[in-house]
Design an enzyme around this catalytic site. Structure first.
Site, short mmCIF file in Angstrom:
data_model
loop_
_atom_site.label_atom_id
_atom_site.label_comp_id
_atom_site.label_asym_id
_atom_site.label_seq_id
_atom_site.Cartn_x
_atom_site.Cartn_y
_atom_site.Cartn_z
N ARG A 223 0.86 -1.19 0.00
CA ARG A 223 0.00 0.00 0.00
C ARG A 223 0.89 1.23 0.00
O ARG A 223 1.90 1.28 0.73
CB ARG A 223 -0.90 0.03 1.24
CG ARG A 223 -2.09 -0.91 1.19
CD ARG A 223 -3.12 -0.46 0.14
NE ARG A 223 -4.29 -1.32 0.12
CZ ARG A 223 -4.45 -2.36 -0.71
NH1 ARG A 223 -3.52 -2.69 -1.57
NH2 ARG A 223 -5.58 -3.07 -0.67
N GLU A 252 -3.23 7.57 -4.27
CA GLU A 252 -3.72 7.04 -5.56
C GLU A 252 -5.03 7.70 -5.96
O GLU A 252 -5.88 7.87 -5.08
CB GLU A 252 -3.94 5.52 -5.44
CG GLU A 252 -2.65 4.77 -5.46
CD GLU A 252 -2.84 3.26 -5.29
OE1 GLU A 252 -3.92 2.73 -5.63
OE2 GLU A 252 -1.90 2.64 -4.80
N HIS A 270 -1.13 0.09 -9.89
CA HIS A 270 -1.76 -0.86 -8.95
C HIS A 270 -2.27 -2.11 -9.70
O HIS A 270 -3.46 -2.41 -9.72
CB HIS A 270 -2.90 -0.17 -8.18
CG HIS A 270 -3.18 -0.84 -6.86
ND1 HIS A 270 -3.60 -0.17 -5.74
CD2 HIS A 270 -3.11 -2.14 -6.48
CE1 HIS A 270 -3.77 -1.01 -4.73
NE2 HIS A 270 -3.48 -2.21 -5.17
C1 DGY Z 1 -5.63 -6.06 -2.77
O1 DGY Z 1 -6.43 -6.98 -3.01
O2 DGY Z 1 -5.52 -5.55 -1.67
C2 DGY Z 1 -4.77 -5.62 -3.89
O3 DGY Z 1 -4.14 -4.42 -3.63
C3 DGY Z 1 -5.57 -5.55 -5.20
O4 DGY Z 1 -4.66 -5.53 -6.25
#
Ligand code: DGY
Length: 317
Positions: A223, A252, A270
């Site tokens: 993240r 983002e 992402h």
């Molecule tokens: C998630 O599922 O948390 C991922 O970041 C999606 O790509």
């Protein structure tokens, strides 16, 4: 969508964009379950738009977009999609690692510009991957899958995790634990794999970049806000670290403008779980979770384990 249509009364945002907060609040007033995306912020105000809401089913493994505590207080089940995107995300970490270490994007641009004059001894020299040292910040499922791939490159594997693995597991996986600050100076590659929480926000900042080798590469597929993006841009500009491969960003879809100017950064939008197979599995799990709660069952992937199903004494006023 076909399955949801067959098994529920479905309403959905079909605008090919994320719904606004207002649209979500209006859209959930009369529903039992909400199946949402990681881009949807589901907080107490949203939940209070519908006192009968039973479940928030996230189409993602990460659930930092949901106020889990607020959901638990309202006995709303929160679910996610663990397991099915592990390999896919580990592959993405490796795609970024190889792309940044071997300067693939710069090479691509050189060839496309039609300015490439042919092979040169010192052209676009990158970092050796085989035999290098990789360090993991966080060592859950996805980190372990990324480490498994590192084994095939004969890499030395170090990790820091809130909870240390048992000695047996460390031996079986061929990994060595390091205290947080000790991890960074040793690594040629640092790969970030912690969930985003209040404790991990800006876990990597100025200090950690200063501790890293000037030849090191940072990879983030977890993240964005785990990494202080401003500090990262400064570290890259100052040559404190050599390169970065990023799939996630602090704000983002906004990306720190300094990163666009740096040729030693690979920027992906992402894409960690973005394969047809994985997104299909995530959808199936998200639907299973949502429908289970609506039927009165315990869902397969419950995040707030304190949640009580109706049969279990839980209630919805
Ligand atoms: C998630 O599922 O948390 C991922 O970041 C999606 O790509």
């Amino acid at each position: 969508m076909q399955r949801l249509e067959a098994e529920s009364q479905l309403s959905y945002g079909d605008l090919d964009r994320a719904l606004s907060r207002k649209e979500i609040i209006e859209g959930i007033r009369d529903v039992d379950g909400l199946l949402c995306l990681l881009t949807d912020q589901i907080d107490a105000e949203v939940m209070d738009a519908n006192p009968n809401l039973k479940v928030v089913s996230n189409y993602a493994v990460g659930f930092n977009n949901i106020d889990v505590q607020a959901a638990t207080q309202r006995n709303i089940a929160v679910t996610n999609t663990p397991g099915v995107l592990t390999d896919c995300t580990a592959d993405m970490a490796w795609a970024l690692l190889m792309c940044s270490a071997r300067r693939v994007l710069e090479g691509d641009q050189l060839v496309r510009s039609q300015k490439w004059g042919g092979w040169e001894p010192l052209q676009l020299l990158g970092a050796e991957i085989s035999g290098a040292t990789i360090g993991f910040v966080g060592f859950g499922r996805i980190a372990k899958a990324t480490a498994k791939r590192a084994k095939a490159f004969d890499m030395q594997i170090l990790y820091w995790n809130r909870t240390r693995l048992s000695e047996i597991e460390e031996r079986q996986l061929g990994v060595q634990y390091r205290p947080f600050d000790d991890l960074f100076p040793e690594c040629d590659f640092v790969s970030v794999h912690v969930a985003l929480t209040d404790q991990t926000h800006h876990l990597l900042s100025k200090r950690q970049f200063a501790l890293m080798k000037s030849t090191a590469t940072l990879i983030n597929t977890a993240r964005g806000p785990v990494v202080d993006e401003e500090a990262l841009a400064e570290a890259l500009q100052a040559g404190e670290i050599a390169a970065a491969g990023l799939d996630v960003y602090e704000h983002e879809p906004v990306v720190h403008p300094a990163l666009f100017k740096l040729p030693n950064v690979v920027l992906a939008p992402h894409l960690g779980s973005a394969t047809v197979q994985t997104r299909t599995k995530m959808g199936t799990l998200a639907i299973d979770n949502c429908l289970a709660v609506c039927r009165g069952d315990r869902p397969p992937n419950l995040v707030n384990t304190q949640w009580k199903s109706f049969g279990d004494g839980g209630s919805k006023e």
